[in-house]
Scaffold this motif. Sequence first.
Motif, PDB file in Angstrom:
ATOM      1  N   GLU A 120       0.833  -1.209   0.000  1.00 45.00           N
ATOM      2  CA  GLU A 120       0.000   0.000   0.000  1.00 45.00           C
ATOM      3  C   GLU A 120       0.866   1.257   0.000  1.00 45.00           C
ATOM      4  N   LEU A 121       1.965   1.227   0.734  1.00 48.72           N
ATOM      5  CA  LEU A 121       2.910   2.349   0.716  1.00 48.72           C
ATOM      6  C   LEU A 121       3.486   2.549  -0.677  1.00 48.72           C
ATOM      7  N   ALA A 122       3.857   1.446  -1.316  1.00 49.73           N
ATOM      8  CA  ALA A 122       4.429   1.523  -2.657  1.00 49.73           C
ATOM      9  C   ALA A 122       3.404   2.059  -3.664  1.00 49.73           C
ATOM     10  N   LYS A 123       2.152   1.664  -3.505  1.00 47.36           N
ATOM     11  CA  LYS A 123       1.097   2.155  -4.399  1.00 47.36           C
ATOM     12  C   LYS A 123       0.937   3.669  -4.254  1.00 47.36           C
ATOM     13  N   LYS A 124       0.961   4.166  -3.018  1.00 46.12           N
ATOM     14  CA  LYS A 124       0.885   5.603  -2.786  1.00 46.12           C
ATOM     15  C   LYS A 124       2.060   6.336  -3.430  1.00 46.12           C
ATOM     16  N   ASP A 125       3.178   5.653  -3.498  1.00 41.12           N
ATOM     17  CA  ASP A 125       4.405   6.244  -4.036  1.00 41.12           C
ATOM     18  C   ASP A 125       4.449   6.191  -5.562  1.00 41.12           C
ATOM     19  N   GLY A 126       3.382   5.683  -6.180  1.00 43.20           N
ATOM     20  CA  GLY A 126       3.301   5.669  -7.629  1.00 43.20           C
ATOM     21  C   GLY A 126       3.771   4.397  -8.292  1.00 43.20           C
ATOM     22  N   LYS A 127       4.148   3.389  -7.496  1.00 43.51           N
ATOM     23  CA  LYS A 127       4.587   2.126  -8.097  1.00 43.51           C
ATOM     24  C   LYS A 127       3.376   1.275  -8.473  1.00 43.51           C
ATOM     25  N   LYS A 128       3.586   0.400  -9.435  1.00 42.11           N
ATOM     26  CA  LYS A 128       2.553  -0.589  -9.759  1.00 42.11           C
ATOM     27  C   LYS A 128       2.768  -1.816  -8.884  1.00 42.11           C
ATOM     28  N   ILE A 129       1.669  -2.499  -8.569  1.00 46.24           N
ATOM     29  CA  ILE A 129       1.710  -3.573  -7.579  1.00 46.24           C
ATOM     30  C   ILE A 129       1.212  -4.876  -8.167  1.00 46.24           C
ATOM     31  N   GLY A 130       1.977  -5.950  -7.926  1.00 48.79           N
ATOM     32  CA  GLY A 130       1.570  -7.283  -8.330  1.00 48.79           C
ATOM     33  C   GLY A 130       1.561  -8.241  -7.156  1.00 48.79           C
ATOM     34  N   GLU A 164     -10.993  -3.071  -3.860  1.00 47.89           N
ATOM     35  CA  GLU A 164     -10.797  -1.687  -3.422  1.00 47.89           C
ATOM     36  C   GLU A 164      -9.329  -1.306  -3.274  1.00 47.89           C
ATOM     37  N   SER A 165      -8.437  -2.284  -3.401  1.00 52.15           N
ATOM     38  CA  SER A 165      -7.005  -2.011  -3.225  1.00 52.15           C
ATOM     39  C   SER A 165      -6.436  -1.149  -4.353  1.00 52.15           C
ATOM     40  N   ASN A 166      -7.032  -1.273  -5.535  1.00 52.07           N
ATOM     41  CA  ASN A 166      -6.535  -0.586  -6.736  1.00 52.07           C
ATOM     42  C   ASN A 166      -5.163  -1.095  -7.172  1.00 52.07           C
ATOM     43  N   PHE A 167      -4.743  -2.269  -6.667  1.00 48.37           N
ATOM     44  CA  PHE A 167      -3.497  -2.868  -7.124  1.00 48.37           C
ATOM     45  C   PHE A 167      -3.670  -3.279  -8.588  1.00 48.37           C
ATOM     46  N   ASP A 168      -2.561  -3.516  -9.260  1.00 46.89           N
ATOM     47  CA  ASP A 168      -2.587  -3.620 -10.712  1.00 46.89           C
ATOM     48  C   ASP A 168      -2.688  -5.040 -11.266  1.00 46.89           C
ATOM     49  N   TYR A 169      -2.139  -6.012 -10.536  1.00 52.22           N
ATOM     50  CA  TYR A 169      -2.034  -7.369 -11.103  1.00 52.22           C
ATOM     51  C   TYR A 169      -2.129  -8.394  -9.992  1.00 52.22           C
ATOM     52  N   LYS A 197     -14.971  -6.864 -10.887  1.00 54.57           N
ATOM     53  CA  LYS A 197     -15.105  -6.391 -12.274  1.00 54.57           C
ATOM     54  C   LYS A 197     -15.606  -4.949 -12.312  1.00 54.57           C
ATOM     55  N   ASN A 198     -16.554  -4.631 -11.443  1.00 50.88           N
ATOM     56  CA  ASN A 198     -17.116  -3.275 -11.408  1.00 50.88           C
ATOM     57  C   ASN A 198     -16.102  -2.239 -10.942  1.00 50.88           C
ATOM     58  N   HIS A 199     -15.002  -2.714 -10.337  1.00 52.45           N
ATOM     59  CA  HIS A 199     -13.927  -1.811  -9.939  1.00 52.45           C
ATOM     60  C   HIS A 199     -12.820  -1.753 -10.990  1.00 52.45           C
ATOM     61  N   GLY A 200     -13.159  -2.178 -12.204  1.00 52.03           N
ATOM     62  CA  GLY A 200     -12.256  -1.983 -13.323  1.00 52.03           C
ATOM     63  C   GLY A 200     -11.308  -3.116 -13.631  1.00 52.03           C
ATOM     64  N   TYR A 201     -11.477  -4.271 -12.975  1.00 49.06           N
ATOM     65  CA  TYR A 201     -10.570  -5.395 -13.205  1.00 49.06           C
ATOM     66  C   TYR A 201     -11.099  -6.329 -14.287  1.00 49.06           C
ATOM     67  N   ARG A 214      -0.888  -7.891 -22.804  1.00 52.72           N
ATOM     68  CA  ARG A 214       0.245  -7.094 -23.246  1.00 52.72           C
ATOM     69  C   ARG A 214       0.397  -5.839 -22.391  1.00 52.72           C
ATOM     70  N   LYS A 215       1.582  -5.281 -22.423  1.00 47.45           N
ATOM     71  CA  LYS A 215       1.858  -4.046 -21.691  1.00 47.45           C
ATOM     72  C   LYS A 215       0.796  -3.002 -22.043  1.00 47.45           C
ATOM     73  N   GLY A 216       0.241  -2.376 -21.051  1.00 45.66           N
ATOM     74  CA  GLY A 216      -0.875  -1.454 -21.248  1.00 45.66           C
ATOM     75  C   GLY A 216      -2.184  -2.029 -20.744  1.00 45.66           C
ATOM     76  N   ASP A 217      -2.248  -3.371 -20.630  1.00 49.66           N
ATOM     77  CA  ASP A 217      -3.418  -4.005 -20.007  1.00 49.66           C
ATOM     78  C   ASP A 217      -3.320  -3.791 -18.500  1.00 49.66           C
ATOM     79  N   GLU A 218      -4.267  -3.070 -17.931  1.00 47.97           N
ATOM     80  CA  GLU A 218      -4.193  -2.697 -16.525  1.00 47.97           C
ATOM     81  C   GLU A 218      -5.305  -3.355 -15.712  1.00 47.97           C
TER      82      GLU A 218
END
Length: 499
Positions: A120-130, A164-169, A197-201, A214-218
């Motif tokens: 969560e700290l890393a996400k706030k710092d702008g990193k992508k999270i897997g 709700e985490s908004n993590f990326d992968y 799914k309703n949260h964009g996943y 592929r890169k760009g799939d979020e």
Amino acid sequence: MKGLKDVSRRGFLRILMAVVACVLAFPPLVAQAAGKTAKYVFYFIGDGMAFTQRMAAENYKGEKLMMNKLPAQGMATTYAANRFITGSAAAGTALACGHKTNIGVIGLTPDGKRLETIAELAKKDGKKIGIITSTSIDHATPAAFYAHVPKRSHYYDIAIQLAESNFDYFAGGGFKDPNNKKKNSKHYVGNAIEYIKNHGYRIITSKEEFENLRKGDEKVVVINPRLQPGKSLPYTIDQTKQDITLAEFLKKGIELLDNPNGFFIMLEGGKIDWACHANDGTTAIQDTLAFDDAIKVAYDFYRRHPDETLIVVTADHETGGLALGFAGTKYSTNFAVLHAQDMSYQRFTDEIVKKLKRKGNVTFEDVKPLITKYFGLKFEGLSTDPLVLKPYEVAQLKVAFMDSMNNAKGKKDPYKYLLYGGYEPLTVTITHILNHHAGMGWTSYKHTGVPVPTSAVGVGAEMFNGFYDNTDIAKKLMKAMGYAPVVHYAENAAYTYAN
């Protein structure tokens, strides 16, 4: 004049409070000795994997594991806040948040304060999270990086918090209670997968869809096409070309997450633990090797970005009390015999033993060829053959066969629990005997309190040398990433979501 001073004081206090709020909202940076922080972080957690699991896998393979080659080598204590022998929820929280908590608790202090995880700290710092695992994606260790629940069994709440985490992968197994059938949540908001799914996943469930990412799939959640019990990946020994390996999950994760701000990836080899609970040495070893294959993927990335990358490999605890050495073989070991095993205890139980029970009127003579076929143990042959059974071992198998047919797993009988640990009697007896022939023994069907190894390479890796506690691993990671190496509490410090 006095009024002016009072106004100035009030203004100063407002500014001070605003500064404090900003500090709490955003992780403060700390300077590294070399002036660098880790832009890319790989955090590997081998669930149940201590020194013995590593060395068993190394001897089985016949060459040094990648994790054992890393230059920084340390070890960590694992105890929970309220018990010496920890569990995955408490240990996962320590590894993710740098704070001890009670058995079964995820992302909260023992008194219910909400902790911020390093992810969560890393996400706030702008990193992508897997977040990658071989268990269900809502299991204790992966959940410790994005969820905050008083009980690890609150799988529905964990799934909702994943959305709700908004993590990326996210990648691995499935979800254990997407419809809140266990009634653990008081805040039902509909099917958890639809909520995600309703949260964009995007939910990916086929290997072809996975390979086409592929890169760009979020915002992707990848679920392996085939799942074993517990909504987990099949054990490595049971996998086919249909399945996605941990190494493949990680390789794809790097492709999707790589960006100018960097990424944080946690990868768990979760079923090392499950196989050790069942005292199945070969299956545990093969899952350890699959875990090590994923570390190789990260190491290849590190070689391309050595000044920006940190790899840390650790464990939450040891499982099974695995001993490299067995009384019956004295000083002798022979890990080669383990290669005769063709399937996991889980698959043998589900596909062979259960089928025999349904068939009925099965004798021990009917079972003997199956034991030889799938585990290599022989009922006849030269005494010098390391896979030939001794008379007392045949007697053990006969007793276990009868207990299997009578469903006597030992959950209520203390003596039979020592024999079988609640697992399928014939299956666990076969793996015990095969492991004994290899020179391996087990002391438990649960976790143990021994320290676990921690290995590292890259930016800040030298901090992971020595002897420390599991909470220190999270703090060392925070420092390496440029965050204050202290316990971070979320803004809403009290837990209120679903008690």
